[in-house]
Design an enzyme around this catalytic site. Structure first.
Site, PDB file in Angstrom:
ATOM      1  N   PRO A  92       0.818  -1.215   0.000  1.00 17.98           N
ATOM      2  CA  PRO A  92       0.000   0.000   0.000  1.00 17.98           C
ATOM      3  C   PRO A  92       0.850   1.262   0.000  1.00 17.98           C
ATOM      4  O   PRO A  92       1.956   1.293   0.558  1.00 17.98           O
ATOM      5  CB  PRO A  92      -0.807  -0.118   1.293  1.00 17.98           C
ATOM      6  CG  PRO A  92      -0.884  -1.591   1.545  1.00 17.98           C
ATOM      7  CD  PRO A  92       0.434  -2.146   1.066  1.00 17.98           C
ATOM      8  N   CYS A  93       0.322   2.317  -0.627  1.00 17.58           N
ATOM      9  CA  CYS A  93       1.120   3.521  -0.850  1.00 17.58           C
ATOM     10  C   CYS A  93       1.000   4.536   0.271  1.00 17.58           C
ATOM     11  O   CYS A  93       1.747   5.509   0.306  1.00 17.58           O
ATOM     12  CB  CYS A  93       0.702   4.183  -2.165  1.00 17.58           C
ATOM     13  SG  CYS A  93      -1.050   4.643  -2.233  1.00 17.58           S
ATOM     14  N   THR A  94       0.092   4.362   1.210  1.00 20.78           N
ATOM     15  CA  THR A  94      -0.150   5.376   2.236  1.00 20.78           C
ATOM     16  C   THR A  94       1.070   5.730   3.075  1.00 20.78           C
ATOM     17  O   THR A  94       1.155   6.863   3.571  1.00 20.78           O
ATOM     18  CB  THR A  94      -1.291   4.944   3.169  1.00 20.78           C
ATOM     19  OG1 THR A  94      -1.037   3.607   3.628  1.00 20.78           O
ATOM     20  CG2 THR A  94      -2.618   4.960   2.446  1.00 20.78           C
ATOM     21  N   PRO A  95       2.031   4.832   3.305  1.00 23.28           N
ATOM     22  CA  PRO A  95       3.169   5.222   4.134  1.00 23.28           C
ATOM     23  C   PRO A  95       4.023   6.342   3.563  1.00 23.28           C
ATOM     24  O   PRO A  95       4.881   6.865   4.266  1.00 23.28           O
ATOM     25  CB  PRO A  95       3.974   3.931   4.245  1.00 23.28           C
ATOM     26  CG  PRO A  95       3.012   2.843   3.999  1.00 23.28           C
ATOM     27  CD  PRO A  95       2.067   3.407   2.981  1.00 23.28           C
ATOM     28  N   PHE A  96       3.822   6.725   2.300  1.00 20.39           N
ATOM     29  CA  PHE A  96       4.693   7.718   1.703  1.00 20.39           C
ATOM     30  C   PHE A  96       4.143   9.130   1.781  1.00 20.39           C
ATOM     31  O   PHE A  96       4.626  10.028   1.105  1.00 20.39           O
ATOM     32  CB  PHE A  96       5.004   7.326   0.255  1.00 20.39           C
ATOM     33  CG  PHE A  96       5.440   5.901   0.147  1.00 20.39           C
ATOM     34  CD1 PHE A  96       6.518   5.436   0.890  1.00 20.39           C
ATOM     35  CD2 PHE A  96       4.753   5.007  -0.642  1.00 20.39           C
ATOM     36  CE1 PHE A  96       6.909   4.108   0.826  1.00 20.39           C
ATOM     37  CE2 PHE A  96       5.147   3.680  -0.714  1.00 20.39           C
ATOM     38  CZ  PHE A  96       6.222   3.236   0.019  1.00 20.39           C
TER      39      PHE A  96
END
EC number: 2.1.1.37
Length: 357
Positions: A92-96
């Site tokens: 998932p991309c949310t950590p960036f």
């Protein structure tokens, strides 16, 4: 000991962060057998189970942080020293996001929960697949504190796991997908072998005010993708509310800016560039679809040129899922599964390049 080979000869694959299986559909189309998958979302996991007959058992429905690599290999039927031919996944991309990066330990990329990329590299290191494909948002390559720290750590851990790799942002429309969707693909193989090369674009055209891909073969348009598709109306496809009444007059390919003084509208409703670009955005049948989001707001497009929300069979076409692919869940869940997916055709092109290296 060699892992069990599929009938196609490509080999056995294990999948992390599988979602509904867009990436997995593509690698199976390239000849691999997905033999194990890890996906925490219940609807997406059920979607995987309905569509991937190569899975010998159920999807592992657990948080990847709680799943041992040995359990994934066991689910794939790999015993002893056997190892998979391919590891695939799109964390998932949310950590960036920039949120929380005022903390020094996060700026240095030391937060063990800030990036699920580390879950991927942990399985890569422990499972030792022959090759791997990692997909992610292209914003991971941005030169800002959050992205740069995460990206550099990712590449360092791939190297430390014993792999040579190459990374590139691919635009889905350049590979025959009727949707503008740039994604980062990091692909690689164990050190000492030829490093895979990303596939050359098969199509090309205009994207973000520049030419991309193979311009001798035009992008596939949304009109071409939806041509001949017959599907029933769906509940909630009519756009209501304060702004729904404005949609019918917006030309195909245009958005809320149609209703601005700068565009000489006689009754302006919005200030110039006061909304997101996708606000009241309509498909243009002569172009690929704009990026379809996982969780769009009530007035966020792309909407169909017939001034309604896109139907599920139409979204499947714009992602290049087979018409027969079955999604599980309510409309919002299916939209999220699709919006988070890798277009299978793009995944196939990348998997073919990795397979043939």
């Amino acid at each position: 000991m060699s892992s069990k080979r599929s009938s196609t000869g490509a080999g056995v694959a294990i999948s992390l962060f599988s979602g509904a299986g867009g990436l997995d559909q593509g690698i199976e189309d390239a000849g691999y057998d997905v033999r194990a998958a890890v996906e925490h979302n219940a609807d997406a996991a059920t979607t995987m189970e309905k569509n991937f007959l190569s899975l010998p058992g159920p999807v592992i429905r657990s948080d990847i942080l709680d799943v041992e690599t040995s359990d994934i290999l066991k689910a794939a039927g790999l015993r002893g020293r056997a190892r998979p031919d391919l590891l695939v996944g799109g964390p998932p991309c949310t950590p960036f996001s920039k949120s929380g990066f005022w903390l020094e330990w996060k700026r240095k990329g030391l937060d063990p929960t800030a990036s699920l990329l580390q879950a991927y590299t942990r399985v890569l290191r422990e499972a030792q697949p022959r090759k791997f494909i990692l997909e992610n948002v292209y914003a991971l390559t941005y030169n800002n504190v959050a992205s740069r720290t995460a990206y550099e750590r990712l590449l360092r851990e791939i190297d430390e796991a014993g792999y040579d790799y190459t990374a590139k942002v691919l635009h889905a429309a350049d590979y025959g997908v009727p949707q503008a969707r740039p994604r980062l693909f990091v692909i690689g193989t164990q050190k000492g072998n030829s490093v895979p090369v990303h596939p050359e674009p098969s199509h090309g055209g205009s994207w973000e005010r520049r030419s991309t891909g193979n311009v001798e073969r035009p992008h596939v348009t949304s009109g071409e993708a939806l041509d001949g598709l017959v599907c029933d109306p769906e509940p909630g496809e009519v756009v209501n509310g304060q702004y729904g009444k404005l949609l019918p007059d917006i030309p195909p390919g245009d958005n809320y800016l149609f209703y601005t003084a700068e565009r000489n509208h006689p009754d302006p409703q919005f200030k110039w560039r006061s909304r997101f670009w996708s606000f009241l955005l309509k498909l243009d049948p002569a172009k690929p679809s704009p990026t379809i989001q996982a969780q769009p707001g009530p007035n966020i497009g792309p909407f169909h040129w017939d001034s309604r929300r896109l139907r599920v069979p139409e979204m499947k076409r714009l992602f290049t899922f087979p018409d027969s692919f079955e999604f599980v869940g309510k409309r919002a869940s299916v939209q999220a599964q699709l919006g988070n997916s890798v277009p299978p055709l793009l995944a196939r092109r990348v998997a073919e390049a990795v397979r043939d290296a």
